[in-house]
Design a protein around this motif. Sequence first.
Motif, short mmCIF file in Angstrom:
data_model
loop_
_atom_site.label_atom_id
_atom_site.label_comp_id
_atom_site.label_asym_id
_atom_site.label_seq_id
_atom_site.Cartn_x
_atom_site.Cartn_y
_atom_site.Cartn_z
N UNK A 263 7.93 65.74 20.61
CA UNK A 263 9.15 66.02 19.70
C UNK A 263 10.06 67.04 20.47
N UNK A 264 9.75 67.90 21.36
CA UNK A 264 10.76 68.51 22.11
C UNK A 264 11.45 67.60 23.06
N UNK A 265 10.55 66.85 23.51
CA UNK A 265 11.15 65.99 24.64
C UNK A 265 12.48 65.03 23.89
N UNK A 266 12.14 64.61 22.82
CA UNK A 266 12.94 63.60 22.19
C UNK A 266 14.00 64.40 21.34
N UNK A 267 13.99 65.71 21.16
CA UNK A 267 14.80 66.73 20.71
C UNK A 267 15.94 66.99 21.82
N UNK A 268 15.32 67.17 22.90
CA UNK A 268 16.42 67.43 24.11
C UNK A 268 16.98 65.75 24.59
N UNK A 269 16.16 64.83 24.39
CA UNK A 269 16.79 63.67 24.59
C UNK A 269 17.88 63.27 23.70
N UNK A 270 17.96 63.48 22.59
CA UNK A 270 18.99 63.37 21.42
C UNK A 270 20.16 64.31 21.66
N UNK A 271 19.76 65.70 22.05
CA UNK A 271 20.75 66.57 22.46
C UNK A 271 21.61 65.82 23.63
N UNK A 272 20.85 65.25 24.46
CA UNK A 272 21.61 64.73 25.74
C UNK A 272 22.55 63.86 25.30
N UNK A 273 22.03 62.80 24.20
CA UNK A 273 22.90 61.72 23.88
C UNK A 273 24.26 62.39 23.20
N UNK A 274 24.01 63.25 22.45
CA UNK A 274 25.10 63.63 21.64
C UNK A 274 25.96 64.38 22.36
N UNK A 275 25.38 65.03 23.44
CA UNK A 275 26.48 65.74 24.43
C UNK A 275 26.83 64.92 25.62
N UNK A 276 26.47 63.43 25.69
CA UNK A 276 26.90 62.56 26.49
C UNK A 276 26.63 63.13 27.75
N UNK A 277 25.47 63.70 28.01
CA UNK A 277 24.76 64.17 29.44
C UNK A 277 23.73 62.83 29.76
N UNK A 278 24.48 62.04 30.66
CA UNK A 278 23.87 60.74 30.85
C UNK A 278 22.69 61.14 31.83
N UNK A 279 22.80 62.14 32.69
CA UNK A 279 21.86 62.28 33.86
C UNK A 279 20.56 62.88 33.22
N UNK A 280 20.66 63.82 32.30
CA UNK A 280 19.69 64.36 31.73
C UNK A 280 18.95 63.46 30.61
N UNK A 281 19.70 62.61 29.99
CA UNK A 281 19.31 61.66 28.87
C UNK A 281 18.18 60.65 29.72
N UNK A 282 18.77 59.96 30.94
CA UNK A 282 18.10 59.12 31.47
C UNK A 282 16.64 59.73 32.27
N UNK A 283 16.75 61.13 32.72
CA UNK A 283 15.81 61.87 33.40
C UNK A 283 14.54 61.93 32.34
N UNK A 284 14.83 62.27 30.99
CA UNK A 284 13.96 62.30 29.85
C UNK A 284 13.44 61.11 29.57
N UNK A 285 14.23 60.09 29.37
CA UNK A 285 13.69 58.57 29.01
C UNK A 285 12.78 58.36 30.06
N UNK A 286 13.11 58.30 31.40
CA UNK A 286 12.09 57.85 32.53
C UNK A 286 10.75 58.58 32.50
N UNK A 287 10.81 59.87 32.09
CA UNK A 287 9.70 60.75 32.19
C UNK A 287 9.03 60.27 31.01
N UNK A 288 9.46 59.77 29.82
CA UNK A 288 8.74 59.18 28.66
C UNK A 288 8.03 58.21 29.14
N UNK A 289 8.77 57.23 29.58
CA UNK A 289 8.20 56.03 30.03
C UNK A 289 6.94 55.94 31.09
#
Length: 338
Positions: free
Chosen positions: A216-242
Amino acid sequence: MVLDVWKNIKKGQFSPVYLLYGTEAYLINETKQLLLEHALHEDEIDFNFSQFDLEETPIETALEDVETLPFMGERRLVFMQNPFFLTAEKTKSKVEHNVKRLEAYLADPAPYSIVVFTAPYEKLDERKKITKELKRKATVVEAKKLNEHELKKWIRERTTAAHVEMEEAAIERLLELAGTNLMMLTNEIDKLVLYVEETKRINEDIVEELVAKSLEQNIFTLVDSVLQRNVERMMTIYRDLMRQNEEPIKILSVMAGQVRLMYQVKELSRQGYSQQKIATVLKVHPFRVKLAQEKVNQFHEGELLQLIRELADADYKMKTGQGDKVMTLELLLLKMKR
């Protein structure tokens, strides 16, 4: 409150009857464990401890054991599980209970016994005489979710018991990373305590380094990254989840839940609802509401609604087999970054 009850048990101050009820199993089990540790010596347990499932055993039979004098010890400890006669819930049990016998016992409990009723039910039937009588005579522990203040107090007491000081910022960060599940928090606290065996002090940096983030915390940060348009952080979290082999549909579901919560919190806050009232209405932990409130003012309602629609569309495609799940999720994230 449960923490005060625990404190008295640790001091050797026992009540003749306890009623533990609610759906927070950790609090019930922790209370029972403390009673086992402090009410009886280890060599007395075989002789003076017993437990009964009241879906299988009549209360009058269990009370006969309660009224038996302790053998080679000062007291008896008796756990009585599933007292369904305290609720309005239907049960498959065919056991008939003589609750008058229990009422008589409550009026004059054995001075050498501790009786613990564990009722894993969300509500008790307050209309019943036996429920009223038991709540009046027993020490009651309502095993419900702890609020933020209670959680922080519980963390402090747990670390203090281990002779470790935990900074306030570290407690805050622990809750943000690990969530409010007591079992998960216990595991993380034990790990932190071991790590600071020499310094006896836990700061925010140590928490950041050692505590595993919940999904939940990882995805909370992922959603925040999406809304902040922080592409680098968004894709880093996504790849970690994968890499952690998280199921795409599960990730999408939790993302949708987070965004929906943020939208609802924003709307209810606009209507003047307090944090506690929002938590009650949405049936979530107040700490989750607090985290959402810290973020929602940065975003327009339109952004959140658009994100909800895109998540719903991706969910439909995944569940109807319209493309690879991993690819659908990745394309959704790449679309969101624009």
